[in-house]
Design a protein around this motif. Structure first.
Motif, PDB file in Angstrom:
ATOM      1  N   GLY C 219       0.728  -1.176   0.157  1.00 19.30           N
ATOM      2  CA  GLY C 219       0.010  -0.040   0.014  1.00 19.30           C
ATOM      3  C   GLY C 219       0.862   1.169   0.197  1.00 19.30           C
ATOM      4  O   GLY C 219       1.042   2.071  -0.911  1.00 19.30           O
ATOM      5  N   PRO C 220       1.716   1.477   1.055  1.00 21.11           N
ATOM      6  CA  PRO C 220       2.466   2.582   1.032  1.00 21.11           C
ATOM      7  C   PRO C 220       3.544   2.711  -0.081  1.00 21.11           C
ATOM      8  O   PRO C 220       3.716   3.743  -0.518  1.00 21.11           O
ATOM      9  CB  PRO C 220       3.118   2.530   2.463  1.00 21.11           C
ATOM     10  CG  PRO C 220       2.458   1.603   3.352  1.00 21.11           C
ATOM     11  CD  PRO C 220       1.701   0.595   2.445  1.00 21.11           C
ATOM     12  N   VAL C 223       1.736   3.824  -3.237  1.00 21.94           N
ATOM     13  CA  VAL C 223       1.289   5.335  -3.051  1.00 21.94           C
ATOM     14  C   VAL C 223       2.708   6.308  -3.262  1.00 21.94           C
ATOM     15  O   VAL C 223       2.697   7.349  -3.923  1.00 21.94           O
ATOM     16  CB  VAL C 223       0.713   5.711  -1.668  1.00 21.94           C
ATOM     17  CG1 VAL C 223       0.719   7.352  -1.371  1.00 21.94           C
ATOM     18  CG2 VAL C 223      -0.482   5.048  -1.550  1.00 21.94           C
ATOM     19  N   THR C 224       3.770   5.764  -2.642  1.00 23.68           N
ATOM     20  CA  THR C 224       5.206   6.529  -2.672  1.00 23.68           C
ATOM     21  C   THR C 224       5.422   6.527  -4.083  1.00 23.68           C
ATOM     22  O   THR C 224       6.020   7.527  -4.763  1.00 23.68           O
ATOM     23  CB  THR C 224       6.038   5.900  -1.697  1.00 23.68           C
ATOM     24  OG1 THR C 224       5.584   5.930  -0.572  1.00 23.68           O
ATOM     25  CG2 THR C 224       7.180   6.693  -1.759  1.00 23.68           C
ATOM     26  N   THR C 226       3.816   6.440  -7.041  1.00 24.98           N
ATOM     27  CA  THR C 226       2.833   7.331  -7.658  1.00 24.98           C
ATOM     28  C   THR C 226       3.085   8.586  -7.615  1.00 24.98           C
ATOM     29  O   THR C 226       3.433   9.588  -8.326  1.00 24.98           O
ATOM     30  CB  THR C 226       1.268   7.095  -7.541  1.00 24.98           C
ATOM     31  OG1 THR C 226       1.167   6.530  -6.057  1.00 24.98           O
ATOM     32  CG2 THR C 226       0.765   6.263  -8.657  1.00 24.98           C
ATOM     33  N   VAL C 227       3.405   9.005  -6.200  1.00 21.98           N
ATOM     34  CA  VAL C 227       3.830  10.503  -6.029  1.00 21.98           C
ATOM     35  C   VAL C 227       5.318  10.766  -6.611  1.00 21.98           C
ATOM     36  O   VAL C 227       5.388  11.947  -6.932  1.00 21.98           O
ATOM     37  CB  VAL C 227       3.787  10.742  -4.581  1.00 21.98           C
ATOM     38  CG1 VAL C 227       4.371  11.985  -4.142  1.00 21.98           C
ATOM     39  CG2 VAL C 227       2.448  10.458  -3.897  1.00 21.98           C
ATOM     40  N   PRO C 230       5.168  12.835 -10.713  1.00 25.67           N
ATOM     41  CA  PRO C 230       5.152  14.363 -10.576  1.00 25.67           C
ATOM     42  C   PRO C 230       6.316  15.072 -10.054  1.00 25.67           C
ATOM     43  O   PRO C 230       6.661  15.993 -10.651  1.00 25.67           O
ATOM     44  CB  PRO C 230       3.663  14.951  -9.997  1.00 25.67           C
ATOM     45  CG  PRO C 230       3.301  13.753  -9.125  1.00 25.67           C
ATOM     46  CD  PRO C 230       3.889  12.533  -9.689  1.00 25.67           C
ATOM     47  N   SER C 279      -1.813  16.239 -14.451  1.00 29.66           N
ATOM     48  CA  SER C 279      -2.967  15.638 -13.613  1.00 29.66           C
ATOM     49  C   SER C 279      -3.405  14.443 -14.225  1.00 29.66           C
ATOM     50  O   SER C 279      -3.512  13.437 -13.626  1.00 29.66           O
ATOM     51  CB  SER C 279      -3.899  16.715 -13.339  1.00 29.66           C
ATOM     52  OG  SER C 279      -3.263  17.802 -12.756  1.00 29.66           O
ATOM     53  N   MET C 282      -0.993  11.647 -13.766  1.00 28.97           N
ATOM     54  CA  MET C 282      -1.257  11.405 -12.369  1.00 28.97           C
ATOM     55  C   MET C 282      -2.393  10.443 -11.970  1.00 28.97           C
ATOM     56  O   MET C 282      -2.152   9.354 -11.499  1.00 28.97           O
ATOM     57  CB  MET C 282      -1.348  12.651 -11.359  1.00 28.97           C
ATOM     58  CG  MET C 282       0.049  13.050 -11.502  1.00 28.97           C
ATOM     59  SD  MET C 282       1.180  11.924 -10.998  1.00 28.97           S
ATOM     60  CE  MET C 282       0.429  11.215  -9.479  1.00 28.97           C
ATOM     61  N   LEU C 283      -3.753  10.790 -12.291  1.00 26.52           N
ATOM     62  CA  LEU C 283      -4.798  10.094 -12.336  1.00 26.52           C
ATOM     63  C   LEU C 283      -4.647   8.618 -12.550  1.00 26.52           C
ATOM     64  O   LEU C 283      -5.124   7.746 -12.072  1.00 26.52           O
ATOM     65  CB  LEU C 283      -6.002  10.946 -12.776  1.00 26.52           C
ATOM     66  CG  LEU C 283      -6.869  11.788 -11.819  1.00 26.52           C
ATOM     67  CD1 LEU C 283      -8.025  12.302 -12.422  1.00 26.52           C
ATOM     68  CD2 LEU C 283      -7.222  10.994 -10.618  1.00 26.52           C
ATOM     69  N   GLN C 286      -2.598   6.620 -10.667  1.00 26.39           N
ATOM     70  CA  GLN C 286      -2.975   6.170  -9.438  1.00 26.39           C
ATOM     71  C   GLN C 286      -4.214   5.201  -9.451  1.00 26.39           C
ATOM     72  O   GLN C 286      -4.208   4.103  -8.633  1.00 26.39           O
ATOM     73  CB  GLN C 286      -3.871   7.483  -8.873  1.00 26.39           C
ATOM     74  CG  GLN C 286      -3.847   7.524  -7.214  1.00 26.39           C
ATOM     75  CD  GLN C 286      -4.019   9.171  -7.039  1.00 26.39           C
ATOM     76  OE1 GLN C 286      -5.139   9.592  -6.895  1.00 26.39           O
ATOM     77  NE2 GLN C 286      -2.889   9.673  -6.928  1.00 26.39           N
ATOM     78  N   ASP C 290      -3.767   1.828  -7.747  1.00 20.39           N
ATOM     79  CA  ASP C 290      -4.724   1.106  -6.872  1.00 20.39           C
ATOM     80  C   ASP C 290      -4.982  -0.263  -7.000  1.00 20.39           C
ATOM     81  O   ASP C 290      -5.213  -1.074  -6.303  1.00 20.39           O
ATOM     82  CB  ASP C 290      -6.112   2.034  -6.725  1.00 20.39           C
ATOM     83  CG  ASP C 290      -5.983   3.153  -5.860  1.00 20.39           C
ATOM     84  OD1 ASP C 290      -4.884   3.249  -5.057  1.00 20.39           O
ATOM     85  OD2 ASP C 290      -6.882   4.040  -5.999  1.00 20.39           O
ATOM     86  N   ARG C 293      -2.043  -2.518  -6.174  1.00 18.69           N
ATOM     87  CA  ARG C 293      -2.137  -2.861  -4.903  1.00 18.69           C
ATOM     88  C   ARG C 293      -3.125  -4.002  -4.444  1.00 18.69           C
ATOM     89  O   ARG C 293      -2.923  -4.917  -3.834  1.00 18.69           O
ATOM     90  CB  ARG C 293      -2.540  -1.769  -4.091  1.00 18.69           C
ATOM     91  CG  ARG C 293      -2.026  -1.772  -2.399  1.00 18.69           C
ATOM     92  CD  ARG C 293      -2.699  -0.624  -1.771  1.00 18.69           C
ATOM     93  NE  ARG C 293      -4.086  -0.305  -2.049  1.00 18.69           N
ATOM     94  CZ  ARG C 293      -5.285  -1.173  -1.444  1.00 18.69           C
ATOM     95  NH1 ARG C 293      -4.995  -1.901  -0.342  1.00 18.69           N
ATOM     96  NH2 ARG C 293      -6.306  -0.686  -1.796  1.00 18.69           N
TER      97      ARG C 293
END
Lengths: 553, 309, 302
Positions: C219-220, C223-224, C226-227, C230, C279, C282-283, C286, C290, C293
Motif C-alpha cells: 500500500g504505502p 502510493v510513494t 505514484t507520488v 509528478p 494531472s 497522475m490520475l 493512481q 490502486d 495494490r
C-alpha cells in the motif's frame, strides 16, 4: 546645452519605440511637472508603497554594489552632486567646485547647514573618511575600484602603499574637500553622485562599525531617513527634516517592499497594494501592461549583446562572426520576443551619452545596417567566403545563457534566425546555473554566449574599456594592441576632442572585427500609478524620489 | 531505551559532521565564487574580499576553523548580506517559516488523516473518488503553480485576500493552503491505503463481527496501524517544512528562511549555505529520532532498539 | 528466546508442506485480478494513449516543436492551434505532446528507481535492524541533509547535459523517501507471527523480505511510487533550469509549466494544457496503482 539635447534624444528614442502615450515620455513630463511643484494638485497624504523586488543586502554606501541597495541609498544619502530631473549632476552636498587647469585637482566647497539625520553637521572630513575607508584593503569594498580615479587610490587598495594620507582626497577644513585624480576625468562629477562616493558619518561609524545593519543605528544625509527595516519584508523611510533642501521634498513616507515574484507584483499593483513596482514584471504581461499604461519604460544606459569565442574555429574567422551578427533580426527580437520597447542595437555604445557636441551614438550612427534583406545577402556571402556556403559544413556550436531572466526566448529566436537566414542547423542551446555560466564564459569554454552591460557613468569609456586585452570583463578572447592604444589615449587625455575621436575609432574597431554582436539597448521597466508624479528613473543610477509627490486622485 | 537514545544521539552527531564536511567541500568544489558577478571585480578588490573572509587560507585551515566555530554555533558573517551574521539571518527567518510550517503541518495532518479514513471506509464510493481526485491534483500540481493559481483567483480576480507578505491571518490562508497541498494529499493517500489493508485483517473482521462500534474500531485498531507510514513521512517533512519553502516564500514574499536556502547557493554565500544546511540537518536528525521513538509508542511490537540478528 | 533449542527443519521435509495451488502462480493470479479492475484498466489505457500521442503527434503534425512564428505569439487555442501558441508563436499542442516523451520517461524511470532501490535498501535496513539499520538510515539522513542543488551543480560540471544526466541525478535522490517508508513498515511487519514463523522455519532473509514483507507493505509503496511521478516531472524541469537537462527549444511538461506559471493573466492556456496533462497522467497512474495494490496484496487474494 548638451544635456538638453540628450533629453530630447532620449525622449524621441522613446517615442520611436513605444506605443504612443506610454513610457518614458509620461515619466519625463512627470519629472518636469514636479520641479515646478504645483502645490494645488497634491494629495493630502504624501505616502507611497514601492516594491523594490529584493532585500537590500547592505545599507553601507561603502559596501553596496546592487540595485536595490543603491535605490534606497539614493534616497537616504547624498553625495557631492545629485542627478536632477533634467539629467544634470547638480550641486548637492557641495555648493560649488573648481577644477585645476590640468583637470587633476577638484576643490569642492560644501554647503552651509548640511546635517546628518541625527543632527550632526556633515563635514568634508566625513567625505575623506568615507572614501579612504572604502579604499582600505581590509574593509573589503566590492566597489572600491570606483574610487581608483583618486590619486594613489588603486595603489592603496592594492596594498602597494599603506599610508591612507597619500590618497588624493583631503579635507582642507570642515567645508572644503580637495580631490586629486590620477588622470583627467571629464566625467568625474557624475561619479560623485555614486554611492561609493557618499560621505559616511565618521563619528557614528567609528563608534559602531556595524552601524548600517539596522534602522536604529543608521544615519544618513539624504532627503529621507530610515525609520524601520524588517529584513526581507519592508524598509520604511520618512522625510528627513534635517535635509538642506527639505522644502523640495514632498513625500512624507515611502514603504519599500521586497516582493520578488513578477506575477505577485502585478497583482499587488492592480489591487492597489503597491503604488510603484520596481520589481519583476512577467514577460507575457508586458505588452498588455505597456499598452494600457500600467507599465512604463524609460531608457537605460546598457546593452544586451552576444559574444563569440574568437579563439575557437570557426569563430576565429571575422567573416563568420560578421555573418552571424548580420543574420540577426534585431527589430523582430525587440518587437516580438523581449517586447518591452527596447531599442534594437546596431552599435555598441547606447544613445544618451554626450559627445564633444551632440550625442555619441547619433554622431557615429549605426555600424550594422537596419536593412535586413541587405544584411542577410551580405551574411550569406561572407559565410560562403569563409567556407560554409548555405551553412553547409558549419561545425556544431552551442549558445550559452543563464536561465534567469528572458535569455532563453532570445536565444531560441536567434537560433531560428541563423537556421532560417544562413542555413546553419546544428546550433544548440545550453542554459547554465548563473555562477557556473559566469565562470564558463570567463574561461572561454563556450562558443557563443549572451552578455549584458550597464554603464557605470555617463561616458562611452564605461562601454569601451572592457574590451582591452587585460580587462577582466573581456570574455571574447579578442586582443588588440591597436584597440588598447586607442583606449589608453582616451584615458590619458583631458582634451574632449582627442578622447572622443579615440573612442569612436575604438567602437568602430569592435565592428570591423565583429567582436561583439549587440542585440538591443536596455530599458528600465516599472509600474507606476497615474497619480504618482516626479519619480526619477534615470538611465544610470537608481530611482530617486526626492522630487516625487502624490497627485490628488 | 536510554542506551538506544544515547547511541542515536552519538550517531546523529556523526551524521551532522558528515553533512557539514560534505557541504563544506561541495560548496567550494562547484564553479563560481561568492564575489563573481556580471561585472568582474578587479583582481585586487577580489583579493581584499578573500582576505577579509579568510578565503585566502588553505582549504584545510578554513575547514578546521569552520568546524571549530560550528561547535560553538557561531556561523560567521554572510558574504552577501555584508552587515549580517548567519546566526542573525536564521534568527530572523526561522520564526516566520516555522509559524507558516506548523500551520501547514497541522492542516496536512488533520485534513489528510480525516480524508484518508473517509476514503478507506467508503472505498470506491463518491466520497472516496472525490477525496482521491483532490489528492491527485494536490500532488500533481506543484506549489509554485498552486500558489500562482490561488493568487490569481483570490487576489487578482476576486480581490478577497492580499496577494503577499506575512503577519495577519488573511495573509496566511493562501500560503498555508499551497504549502499543505502536497503533504495533505500524500497523507490522505497513505492513510487510505494502509487503512484498507488493516481493514482486511482477520482481527478487524473479527472485531466487527463481535459488534464493536465503528469509531472505536477505527481509532483503536485501524488508525493505529495505518498511521505508521504517515509518521515516517512526517519526519523529514517537518524538518523541511519548518525551515521554509523557497517557492512559497518567493511567490508570497514571506520573510522566512526558505528563500535563504536557494539564494545562498546561487550567491555562493558559503557561510550562509553551511549555516542553513546545518540548522536544517539538526532538525532533520532530531525529527527522525523522534519518529523512531514514536514507532515504539504506536506499535509496541516494534523494537528499533533491538540489537539485530 | 533461546534459538539453540530449535533445529532447522531439513529442506526435504518441507517439500510436502507447500500449499498445493498449482493452477495459477502468484503473478498470473495478480494479472487476472488486475484485468478485472476497471479503474486500473482505465488508467492503463490512458497511459498507453498518452504514449502513442507522444510518439505520433510530433510525427504527423504540420508543425514542429521548434517552428517559430514570431508574429503569432500567445495566440489562444483555435482550430489552427488546438492548444494555442507560446511566446515565440510555436504550436503548443505539438510542444505538449513532444514534452510527454521526456516527462513520461522521467516519471517512469524515477518511479521505478524509487521502487527498486528504495525497497531493497529500506527492507534490508528494517529487517536487520540494530547497527545495520542505524548506519543505513544515517546515510539516508546525510542525503536528505545535503543541499541537492550543490551536487546537481557538481554533476553538471562533471557530466554532459542531457537525459542520461537527468536520470543519474534523479536516481540519486528519488529513492530515499521510499527507503524510509519501507523500512518503517518492515520494522513493524517483521515482528508479526507469520514472519517469526518463517524465520524459525529457516527461510532465508531475502525470501522473507521478498515473499512476506514487501507484499504486505505494498500500500504505502505504491502510493510513494505514484507520488514520485509528478515529483520527477518537476524535478526534471528544475534540473534543466540549472543546465543539467534537455536543452531548449525541446520542452518537457515540467518546463512548459514552469515557464508559464506567471502567464495566468495574459496567456492562461500556456499553463493549463501542460498542467492538465500532468494531472491526467497522475490520475491514470493512481488508478493503476490502486488496481496493482489490490491485485498484488496477498491479503486480498481469495
Amino acid at each position: 546645452m548638451k544635456m538638453r539635447r540628450l533629453r530630447a534624444l532620449v525622449a524621441s528614442l522613446a517615442i520611436l519605440t513605444l506605443v504612443a502615450g506610454c513610457g518614458a515620455r509620461t515619466g519625463d513630463e512627470g519629472q518636469q511637472g514636479s520641479t515646478g511643484g504645483p502645490g494645488g494638485q497634491q494629495a493630502a497624504k504624501q505616502e507611497l508603497v514601492v516594491n523594490l523586488g529584493a532585500e537590500p543586502p547592505t545599507m553601507d554606501p561603502g559596501l553596496m554594489e546592487d540595485h536595490s541597495s543603491i535605490t534606497v541609498a539614493t534616497n537616504i544619502f547624498e553625495g557631492l552632486t545629485r542627478l536632477n530631473p533634467d539629467g544634470k549632476y547638480e550641486a548637492a552636498m557641495a555648493e560649488s567646485w573648481e577644477t585645476s587647469e590640468d583637470g587633476l585637482v577638484w576643490t569642492f566647497k560644501l554647503r552651509d547647514g548640511i546635517q546628518w539625520s541625527n543632527g550632526d553637521p556633515v563635514t568634508a572630513h566625513d567625505f575623506e573618511f568615507a572614501w579612504k575607508r572604502a579604499l582600505a584593503p581590509e574593509f573589503g569594498s566590492p566597489y572600491a575600484y570606483q574610487l581608483y580615479y583618486l590619486k594613489n587610490g588603486e595603489k592603496y587598495n592594492k596594498g602597494e602603499i599603506t599610508d591612507p594620507d597619500q590618497v588624493g582626497v583631503k579635507a582642507l577644513d570642515d567645508k572644503t574637500l580637495q580631490v586629486t585624480l590620477e588622470a583627467p576625468t571629464p566625467y568625474f562629477l557624475s561619479l560623485t553622485a555614486f554611492p561609493t562616493y557618499y560621505p559616511v558619518p565618521k563619528k557614528v561609524v567609528e563608534a559602531n562599525p556595524n552601524w548600517a545593519a539596522e534602522a536604529a543605528t543608521l544615519v544618513g544625509n539624504g532627503p529621507f531617513k530610515i525609520v524601520e527595516w524588517v529584513h526581507n519584508d519592508k524598509l520604511v523611510i520618512v522625510k528627513n527634516e534635517n535635509y538642506w533642501d527639505k522644502d523640495t521634498v514632498k513625500l512624507e513616507k515611502i514603504t519599500f517592499l521586497m516582493v520578488p515574484d513578477g506575477a505577485t507584483n502585478v497583482t499587488m499593483f492592480e489591487n492597489g497594494e503597491v503604488d510603484v513596482n520596481l520589481g519583476a514584471i512577467p514577460q507575457a504581461d508586458l505588452p498588455r501592461l505597456l499598452a494600457s499604461g500600467d507599465a512604463k519604460v524609460t531608457p537605460q544606459l546598457g546593452t544586451y549583446y552576444y559574444i563569440v569565442n574568437t579563439t575557437k574555429p570557426p569563430f576565429n574567422d571575422v567573416r563568420v562572426r560578421k555573418a552571424l551578427s548580420l543574420a540577426i533580426d534585431r527589430k523582430a527580437i525587440v518587437e516580438n520576443v523581449t517586447r518591452a520597447g527596447e531599442l534594437p542595437a546596431y552599435a555598441f555604445v547606447p544613445p544618451g551619452i554626450p559627445d564633444v557636441s551632440g550625442d555619441f551614438r547619433q554622431n557615429a550612427g549605426n555600424y550594422i545596417s537596419e536593412d535586413m534583406e541587405a544584411n542577410i545577402a551580405e551574411a550569406k556571402r561572407l559565410l560562403a567566403e569563409a567556407g560554409y556556403p548555405d551553412g553547409k559544413g558549419f561545425p556544431p556550436a552551442v549558445i550559452l545563457y543563464n536561465q534567469e531572466g528572458a535569455h532563453q526566448p532570445v536565444a531560441e529566436a536567434i537560433q531560428a534566425m541563423w537556421k532560417q537566414n544562413l542555413g546553419i542547423t546544428n546550433i544548440t542551446l545550453q542554459s547554465q546555473e548563473w555562477k557556473v555560466f559566469l565562470q564558463t564564459r570567463h574561461n572561454l569554454q563556450y562558443d557563443i554566449a549572451r552578455n549584458g552591460w550597464l554603464g557605470d557613468y555617463l561616458d562611452p569609456m564605461t562601454f569601451l574599456d572592457m574590451f582591452t586585452s587585460d580587462s577582466g570583463q573581456n570574455d571574447t578572447g579578442w586582443k588588440s594592441k591597436e584597440y588598447d592604444e586607442l583606449i589608453a589615449t582616451a584615458k590619458r587625455s583631458a582634451d574632449p576632442q582627442v578622447r572622443m575621436e579615440a573612442m569612436h575609432k575604438a567602437e568602430k574597431m569592435l565592428f570591423d572585427e565583429a567582436v561583439v554582436i549587440p542585440i538591443y539597448f536596455y530599458v528600465n521597466k516599472f509600474q507606476e500609478k497615474p497619480w504618482v508624479k516626479g519619480v526619477l528613473h534615470p538611465p544610470i543610477g537608481a530611482e530617486d524620489f526626492k522630487w516625487a509627490y502624490v497627485e490628488a486622485h | 531505551m536510554a542506551r538506544y537514545v544515547a547511541r542515536r544521539l552519538l550517531s546523529g552527531i556523526l551524521t551532522l559532521w558528515v553533512i557539514a564536511s560534505l557541504t563544506f567541500f561541495l560548496s567550494r568544489a562547484i564553479p563560481g565564487g561568492p564575489f563573481d558577478s556580471e561585472k568582474q571585480l578587479p583582481p585586487a578588490v577580489l583579493e581584499n574580499l578573500n582576505k577579509k573572509y579568510h578565503l585566502d587560507w588553505p582549504i584545510w585551515k578554513q575547514y578546521l576553523d569552520y568546524m571549530w566555530r560550528l561547535i560553538k554555533w557561531d556561523l560567521g558573517p554572510s558574504f552577501r548580506y555584508a552587515n549580517q551574521t548567519v546566526n542573525e539571518i536564521i534568527a530572523q527567518g526561522f520564526p516566520v517559516s516555522a509559524q507558516l510550517g506548523l500551520m501547514a503541518l497541522a492542516v496536512a495532518v488533520v485534513v489528510g488523516i480525516s480524508a484518508g479514513i473517509i476514503s478507506a471506509l467508503r472505498q470506491y464510493r463518491w466520497q472516496d473518488h472525490l477525496a482521491m481526485t483532490l489528492a491527485t491534483v494536490g500532488f500533481s500540481v506543484p506549489s509554485f503553480i498552486l500558489g500562482s493559481i490561488l493568487i490569481y483567483i483570490f487576489s487578482y480576480r476576486l480581490g478577497w485576500l492580499p496577494a503577499s507578505r506575512w503577519g495577519t491571518w488573511d495573509r496566511a490562508i493562501m500560503p498555508v493552503l499551497a504549502l499543505s497541498a502536497f503533504p495533505t494529499s500524500f497523507i490522505a493517500r497513505l492513510v487510505r491505503s494502509s487503512m484498507l489493508e488493516v481493514l482486511q485483517q482477520d482481527y478487524m473482521k473479527a472485531a466487527r463481527a463481535k459488534g464493536m462500534p465503528g469509531y472505536i474500531l477505527i481509532y483503536r485498531h485501524a488508525l493505529k496501524n495505518a498511521i505508521l507510514p504517515v509518521i515516517t513521512f512526517l519526519g523529514p517533512l517537518s524538518a523541511q517544512i519548518l525551515t521554509g519553502s523557497f517557492v512559497i516564500e518567493t511567490i508570497f514574499a514571506i520573510p522566512g528562511m526558505g528563500r535563504t536556502f536557494v539564494t545562498s547557493i546561487a550567491n555562493r554565500d558559503y557561510t550562509l549555505i553551511m549555516g542553513v544546511t546545518m540548522f536544517y540537518s539538526v532538525l532533520l536528525v532530531a525529527a527522525n529520532l523522534i519518529v523512531d521513538l514514536l514507532y515504539a509508542v504506536v506499535d509496541p511490537r516494534i523494537k528499533v532498539a533491538g540489537g539485530g540478528e | 528466546m533461546d534459538l539453540q533449542r530449535f533445529q532447522p527443519v531439513p529442506r526435504e521435509a518441507l517439500a510436502g508442506q507447500e500449499i498445493p495451488r498449482p493452477s495459477t502462480t502468484y503473478w498470473q493470479d495478480a494479472w487476472r485480478r488486475l484485468r478485472r479492475h476497471r479503474l486500473a484498466m482505465l488508467g492503463l489505457t490512458v497511459i498507453v494513449v498518452l504514449i502513442l500521442l507522444a510518439i505520433f503527434v510530433p510525427m504527423l503534425s504540420p508543425y514542429s516543436y521548434d517552428q517559430q512564428n514570431l508574429s503569432k505569439a500567445y495566440q489562444p487555442p483555435s482550430a489552427e492551434h488546438w492548444f494555442g501558441t507560446d511566446n515565440l508563436g510555436r504550436d503548443l499542442f505539438v510542444r505538449t505532446m513532444f514534452g510527454a516523451r521526456i516527462s513520461l520517461a522521467v516519471g517512469f524511470f524515477s518511479s521505478l528507481m524509487a521502487g527498486i532501490i528504495g525497497i531493497i535498501y529500506g527492507a534490508i535496513s528494517g529487517y536487520f535492524g540494530g547497527t545495520v539499520d542505524n548506519i543505513m538510515m544515517r546515510i539516508v539522513d546525510v542525503i536528505y541533509g545535503l543541499p541537492t542543488t550543490l551536487y546537481v551543480i557538481l554533476l553538471m560540471v562533471v557530466l554532459k547535459p542531457g537525459l542520461k544526466t537527468i536520470f543519474i541525478a534523479l536516481a540519486i535522490t528519488s529513492w530515499i523517501g521510499m527507503a524510509r517508508i519501507v523500512r518503517g513498515q518492515v520494522l513493524s511487519l517483521k515482528e508479526w507471527e507469520f514472519v517469526l514463523a518463517a524465520r524459525t522455519l529457516g527461510v532465508p532473509p531475502w525470501k522473507i523480505i521478498w515473499r512476506h514483507l514487501v507484499p504486505n507493505a505494498l500500500g504505502p509503496i505504491i502510493v510513494t511510487m505514484t507520488v514520485e511521478v509528478p515529483a520527477a516531472i518537476f524535478t526534471e524541469s528544475w534540473l534543466s533550469f540549472l543546465g543539467l537537462g534537455v536543452s531548449a527549444p525541446i520542452a518537457s511538461w515540467g518546463s512548459l509549466a514552469a515557464d508559464a506559471y506567471q502567464n495566468l493573466r495574459t496567456a492562461p492556456w500556456t499553463l493549463i494544457f501542460p498542467g492538465l496533462f500532468i494531472s491526467i497522467t497522475m490520475l491514470a497512474f493512481q488508478f493503476l496503482g490502486d488496481g496493482l495494490r489490490d491485485a498484488l496484496d496477498p491479503r486480498m487474494r481469495k
